[in-house]
Design a protein around this motif. Structure first.
Motif, PDB file in Angstrom:
ATOM      1  N   SER A  74       0.694  -1.103  -0.066  1.00 17.57           N
ATOM      2  CA  SER A  74       0.059   0.011   0.077  1.00 17.57           C
ATOM      3  C   SER A  74       0.723   1.270  -0.050  1.00 17.57           C
ATOM      4  O   SER A  74       0.503   2.333  -0.525  1.00 17.57           O
ATOM      5  CB  SER A  74      -0.867   0.020   1.254  1.00 17.57           C
ATOM      6  OG  SER A  74      -0.198  -0.060   2.397  1.00 17.57           O
ATOM      7  N   ASP A  75       1.945   1.086   0.634  1.00 15.65           N
ATOM      8  CA  ASP A  75       2.785   2.464   0.560  1.00 15.65           C
ATOM      9  C   ASP A  75       4.089   2.311  -0.666  1.00 15.65           C
ATOM     10  O   ASP A  75       3.554   1.992  -1.679  1.00 15.65           O
ATOM     11  CB  ASP A  75       3.648   2.474   1.800  1.00 15.65           C
ATOM     12  CG  ASP A  75       4.325   3.862   2.352  1.00 15.65           C
ATOM     13  OD1 ASP A  75       4.104   4.744   1.427  1.00 15.65           O
ATOM     14  OD2 ASP A  75       4.705   3.976   3.249  1.00 15.65           O
ATOM     15  N   SER A  76       5.241   2.306  -0.288  1.00 15.02           N
ATOM     16  CA  SER A  76       6.131   2.002  -1.341  1.00 15.02           C
ATOM     17  C   SER A  76       6.823   0.587  -1.243  1.00 15.02           C
ATOM     18  O   SER A  76       6.428  -0.228  -0.405  1.00 15.02           O
ATOM     19  CB  SER A  76       7.385   2.888  -1.141  1.00 15.02           C
ATOM     20  OG  SER A  76       8.028   3.061  -0.126  1.00 15.02           O
ATOM     21  N   TYR A  77       7.627   0.142  -2.218  1.00 14.70           N
ATOM     22  CA  TYR A  77       8.017  -1.096  -2.179  1.00 14.70           C
ATOM     23  C   TYR A  77       9.475  -1.000  -3.156  1.00 14.70           C
ATOM     24  O   TYR A  77       9.593  -0.249  -3.740  1.00 14.70           O
ATOM     25  CB  TYR A  77       7.105  -2.183  -2.964  1.00 14.70           C
ATOM     26  CG  TYR A  77       7.016  -2.021  -4.429  1.00 14.70           C
ATOM     27  CD1 TYR A  77       7.650  -2.362  -5.403  1.00 14.70           C
ATOM     28  CD2 TYR A  77       5.634  -1.099  -4.768  1.00 14.70           C
ATOM     29  CE1 TYR A  77       7.406  -2.047  -6.713  1.00 14.70           C
ATOM     30  CE2 TYR A  77       5.447  -0.937  -6.108  1.00 14.70           C
ATOM     31  CZ  TYR A  77       6.167  -1.239  -7.093  1.00 14.70           C
ATOM     32  OH  TYR A  77       6.105  -1.028  -8.457  1.00 14.70           O
ATOM     33  N   THR A  78      10.008  -2.152  -2.950  1.00 11.57           N
ATOM     34  CA  THR A  78      11.271  -2.601  -3.781  1.00 11.57           C
ATOM     35  C   THR A  78      11.362  -3.448  -4.623  1.00 11.57           C
ATOM     36  O   THR A  78      10.954  -4.556  -4.138  1.00 11.57           O
ATOM     37  CB  THR A  78      12.700  -2.513  -3.057  1.00 11.57           C
ATOM     38  OG1 THR A  78      12.765  -1.132  -2.255  1.00 11.57           O
ATOM     39  CG2 THR A  78      13.781  -2.453  -3.946  1.00 11.57           C
ATOM     40  N   ASN A  79      11.465  -3.493  -5.880  1.00 12.17           N
ATOM     41  CA  ASN A  79      11.402  -4.738  -6.715  1.00 12.17           C
ATOM     42  C   ASN A  79      12.815  -4.792  -7.339  1.00 12.17           C
ATOM     43  O   ASN A  79      13.451  -4.185  -7.999  1.00 12.17           O
ATOM     44  CB  ASN A  79      10.653  -4.712  -7.807  1.00 12.17           C
ATOM     45  CG  ASN A  79      10.451  -5.662  -8.953  1.00 12.17           C
ATOM     46  OD1 ASN A  79      11.299  -6.604  -8.901  1.00 12.17           O
ATOM     47  ND2 ASN A  79       9.422  -5.669  -9.658  1.00 12.17           N
ATOM     48  N   ASP A  80      13.431  -5.962  -6.683  1.00 13.12           N
ATOM     49  CA  ASP A  80      14.970  -6.252  -7.137  1.00 13.12           C
ATOM     50  C   ASP A  80      14.859  -7.517  -7.933  1.00 13.12           C
ATOM     51  O   ASP A  80      14.958  -8.560  -7.310  1.00 13.12           O
ATOM     52  CB  ASP A  80      15.875  -6.295  -6.132  1.00 13.12           C
ATOM     53  CG  ASP A  80      17.202  -6.624  -6.412  1.00 13.12           C
ATOM     54  OD1 ASP A  80      17.748  -6.532  -7.747  1.00 13.12           O
ATOM     55  OD2 ASP A  80      17.999  -6.933  -5.446  1.00 13.12           O
ATOM     56  N   GLU A  81      14.725  -7.571  -9.414  1.00  7.14           N
ATOM     57  CA  GLU A  81      14.652  -8.488 -10.203  1.00  7.14           C
ATOM     58  C   GLU A  81      13.766  -9.491  -9.777  1.00  7.14           C
ATOM     59  O   GLU A  81      14.011 -10.688  -9.688  1.00  7.14           O
ATOM     60  CB  GLU A  81      15.922  -9.013 -10.204  1.00  7.14           C
ATOM     61  CG  GLU A  81      16.989  -8.205 -11.032  1.00  7.14           C
ATOM     62  CD  GLU A  81      18.473  -8.729 -11.460  1.00  7.14           C
ATOM     63  OE1 GLU A  81      18.701 -10.012 -11.076  1.00  7.14           O
ATOM     64  OE2 GLU A  81      19.258  -8.028 -11.704  1.00  7.14           O
ATOM     65  N   GLY A  82      12.383  -9.114  -9.445  1.00  4.22           N
ATOM     66  CA  GLY A  82      11.390 -10.137  -9.137  1.00  4.22           C
ATOM     67  C   GLY A  82      11.223 -10.306  -7.717  1.00  4.22           C
ATOM     68  O   GLY A  82      10.237 -10.911  -7.113  1.00  4.22           O
ATOM     69  N   THR A  83      12.218 -10.049  -6.884  1.00  3.45           N
ATOM     70  CA  THR A  83      12.102 -10.147  -5.451  1.00  3.45           C
ATOM     71  C   THR A  83      11.436  -8.791  -4.787  1.00  3.45           C
ATOM     72  O   THR A  83      12.166  -7.751  -4.952  1.00  3.45           O
ATOM     73  CB  THR A  83      13.445 -10.460  -4.703  1.00  3.45           C
ATOM     74  OG1 THR A  83      13.823 -11.539  -5.260  1.00  3.45           O
ATOM     75  CG2 THR A  83      13.052 -10.478  -3.194  1.00  3.45           C
ATOM     76  N   VAL A  84      10.224  -8.926  -4.568  1.00  5.95           N
ATOM     77  CA  VAL A  84       9.643  -7.559  -3.901  1.00  5.95           C
ATOM     78  C   VAL A  84       9.513  -7.571  -2.502  1.00  5.95           C
ATOM     79  O   VAL A  84       9.211  -8.536  -1.814  1.00  5.95           O
ATOM     80  CB  VAL A  84       8.288  -7.494  -4.754  1.00  5.95           C
ATOM     81  CG1 VAL A  84       7.234  -6.057  -4.251  1.00  5.95           C
ATOM     82  CG2 VAL A  84       8.231  -7.211  -6.211  1.00  5.95           C
ATOM     83  N   THR A  85       9.803  -6.474  -1.962  1.00  8.22           N
ATOM     84  CA  THR A  85       9.837  -6.169  -0.587  1.00  8.22           C
ATOM     85  C   THR A  85       8.914  -4.770  -0.213  1.00  8.22           C
ATOM     86  O   THR A  85       9.337  -3.899  -0.814  1.00  8.22           O
ATOM     87  CB  THR A  85      11.087  -6.117   0.375  1.00  8.22           C
ATOM     88  OG1 THR A  85      11.722  -7.385   0.147  1.00  8.22           O
ATOM     89  CG2 THR A  85      10.838  -5.942   1.829  1.00  8.22           C
TER      90      THR A  85
END
Length: 88
Positions: A74-85
């Motif tokens: 719902s807030d922000s996220y990081t997508n590192d080559e398909g690994t999302v946090t």
């Protein structure tokens, strides 16, 4: 001879890509690190305790029902080559 020529033309026409429709991006076409807000992901695996997922691709809210494992940030996220946090 004429029937085989017509059959060949029909098969070739069916195999041609449809103009204006592009294929979905491959995993290599996705950006390695993206930070956005309010996004759903369809993932291969999801860990609700860490709000992260593996092998994830972004999807729209209308596609949530077609995915077995959904991660929502719902807030922000990081997508590192398909690994999302998701940001906490």
């Amino acid at each position: 001879m004429l029937k085989s020529t017509i059959a060949l033309i029909v098969v070739a026409a069916c195999a041609a890509p449809t103009p204006g429709i592009s294929p979905p991006p491959s995993p290599d076409d996705r950006p390695s690190e993206v930070t956005e807000e309010d996004q759903h992901f369809c993932c291969g695996s999801v860990d609700p305790s860490t709000m992260s997922g593996e092998d994830c691709i972004p999807i729209g809210p209308s596609h949530v029902g077609g995915c077995g494992k959904v991660l929502y940030c719902s807030d922000s996220y990081t997508n590192d080559e398909g690994t999302v946090t998701c940001a906490t």
